[in-house]
Motif scaffolding. Structure first.
Motif, PDB file in Angstrom:
ATOM      1  N   LEU A 119       0.840  -1.198   0.000  1.00  0.00           N
ATOM      2  CA  LEU A 119       0.000   0.000   0.000  1.00  0.00           C
ATOM      3  C   LEU A 119       0.873   1.245   0.000  1.00  0.00           C
ATOM      4  O   LEU A 119       1.895   1.304   0.690  1.00  0.00           O
ATOM      5  CB  LEU A 119      -0.886   0.024   1.253  1.00  0.00           C
ATOM      6  N   GLN A 120       0.471   2.248  -0.764  1.00  0.00           N
ATOM      7  CA  GLN A 120       1.141   3.541  -0.725  1.00  0.00           C
ATOM      8  C   GLN A 120       0.591   4.309   0.475  1.00  0.00           C
ATOM      9  O   GLN A 120      -0.607   4.621   0.533  1.00  0.00           O
ATOM     10  CB  GLN A 120       0.878   4.318  -2.013  1.00  0.00           C
ATOM     11  N   GLY A 121       1.486   4.591   1.421  1.00  0.00           N
ATOM     12  CA  GLY A 121       1.058   5.151   2.689  1.00  0.00           C
ATOM     13  C   GLY A 121       0.199   6.391   2.622  1.00  0.00           C
ATOM     14  O   GLY A 121      -0.881   6.431   3.241  1.00  0.00           O
ATOM     15  N   PRO A 122       0.608   7.436   1.902  1.00  0.00           N
ATOM     16  CA  PRO A 122      -0.195   8.666   1.886  1.00  0.00           C
ATOM     17  C   PRO A 122      -1.620   8.438   1.383  1.00  0.00           C
ATOM     18  O   PRO A 122      -2.585   8.936   1.975  1.00  0.00           O
ATOM     19  CB  PRO A 122       0.599   9.593   0.954  1.00  0.00           C
ATOM     20  N   GLU A 123      -1.759   7.668   0.307  1.00  0.00           N
ATOM     21  CA  GLU A 123      -3.086   7.422  -0.253  1.00  0.00           C
ATOM     22  C   GLU A 123      -3.918   6.525   0.655  1.00  0.00           C
ATOM     23  O   GLU A 123      -5.126   6.739   0.850  1.00  0.00           O
ATOM     24  CB  GLU A 123      -2.949   6.781  -1.636  1.00  0.00           C
ATOM     25  N   TYR A 124      -3.285   5.525   1.201  1.00  0.00           N
ATOM     26  CA  TYR A 124      -3.946   4.594   2.118  1.00  0.00           C
ATOM     27  C   TYR A 124      -4.518   5.333   3.323  1.00  0.00           C
ATOM     28  O   TYR A 124      -5.706   5.205   3.653  1.00  0.00           O
ATOM     29  CB  TYR A 124      -2.921   3.552   2.550  1.00  0.00           C
ATOM     30  N   MET A 125      -3.679   6.136   3.975  1.00  0.00           N
ATOM     31  CA  MET A 125      -4.115   6.800   5.196  1.00  0.00           C
ATOM     32  C   MET A 125      -5.104   7.941   4.911  1.00  0.00           C
ATOM     33  O   MET A 125      -5.961   8.250   5.734  1.00  0.00           O
ATOM     34  CB  MET A 125      -2.917   7.311   5.987  1.00  0.00           C
ATOM     35  N   ARG A 126      -4.986   8.562   3.754  1.00  0.00           N
ATOM     36  CA  ARG A 126      -5.969   9.589   3.390  1.00  0.00           C
ATOM     37  C   ARG A 126      -7.359   8.970   3.297  1.00  0.00           C
ATOM     38  O   ARG A 126      -8.341   9.522   3.799  1.00  0.00           O
ATOM     39  CB  ARG A 126      -5.595  10.222   2.042  1.00  0.00           C
ATOM     40  N   ARG A 127      -7.432   7.810   2.687  1.00  0.00           N
ATOM     41  CA  ARG A 127      -8.719   7.128   2.550  1.00  0.00           C
ATOM     42  C   ARG A 127      -9.229   6.617   3.894  1.00  0.00           C
ATOM     43  O   ARG A 127     -10.444   6.634   4.155  1.00  0.00           O
ATOM     44  CB  ARG A 127      -8.599   5.987   1.545  1.00  0.00           C
TER      45      ARG A 127
END
Length: 236
Positions: A119-127
């Motif tokens: 998982l790409q961290g920034p995109e994962y955590m934004r969602r």
């Protein structure tokens, strides 16, 4: 008291993957949830700063057996198979939910199937932040916890902290408290770990909790003095 005074069914302390999943699931089950993060939930921490691998293995007996066997060898055969099976099952369900409900944009392989092992961290955590909010949980950003609260029997019943941007204290009284603040790798030099100061472990110890397994975590691995990045260092 002066400042913000809240009550909730569940208080989650932290803002990374474990915290947001805990808050999301509690809220989806109908609980009134407050999540408090000393940073901005969804942007601070190791995962949000970089990315994370995922132990995503389909529920096929041979595949699960091979996955557990490989990890057992890496861990010196000290792993507990019951926990490994539980992690595999929960990870598989969670990642599939992230793909469907969270619409995470997993890349696809040559066969057209999604690759769900990272998982790409920034995109994962934004969602995850968006999902937590949509589930109805209240998020207190920039609000570090300073101590846990206990009831007359000694059971943890909430927490007290400080809202940095508002410049005021706060208190959350809750029927259950989840400590999901990450490890203690703030001096490791690893990306995003500067906020992993072990707050939750300290709060738990102060409340009388017993800590186990920390000696097997690479966040606490022994490393030579002067090493620039100590996280994931192996025992020598």
């Amino acid at each position: 008291m002066t400042g913000l005074d809240l009550t909730a069914d569940v208080l989650v302390v932290g803002g990374g993957p474990a915290a947001t999943w805990a808050a999301l699931k509690a809220a989806q089950d109908g609980a009134d949830v407050v999540l408090t993060d000393k940073g901005y939930c969804g942007t601070s921490g190791a995962t949000a700063s970089a990315g994370t691998g995922v132990w995503y293995v389909p529920p096929e007996p041979a595949a699960r057996e091979a996955a557990m066997a490989s990890r057992e060898a890496l861990g010196g055969y000290l792993a507990d198979r019951r926990w490994m099976a539980r992690v595999l099952e929960q990870t598989y369900a969670g990642v599939n939910e992230l793909a469907a409900a969270g619409r995470y944009p997993f890349p696809t392989g040559a066969d057209g199937k999604q690759l769900r092992n990272g998982l790409q961290g920034p995109e994962y955590m934004r969602r995850m932040r968006i999902r937590v909010q949509r589930a109805g949980a209240r998020i207190l950003d920039h609000s570090p916890v300073t101590e846990l609260l206990t009831d007359p029997s000694g059971a943890v019943a909430g927490a007290r902290g400080h809202r940095r941007q508002a410049g005021q204290p706060y208190r959350v009284r809750a029927g259950a408290v989840v400590l999901a603040t990450g490890g203690c790798a703030f001096l490791s030099g690893a990306l995003g770990c500067n906020v992993n100061t072990g707050d939750g472990a300290l709060f738990a110890a102060e409340a009388g909790a017993e800590l186990s397994g920390m000696e097997f975590s690479n966040a606490y691995g022994i490393a030579p003095e002067g090493t620039s990045v100590t996280k994931t260092a192996f025992y020598l």
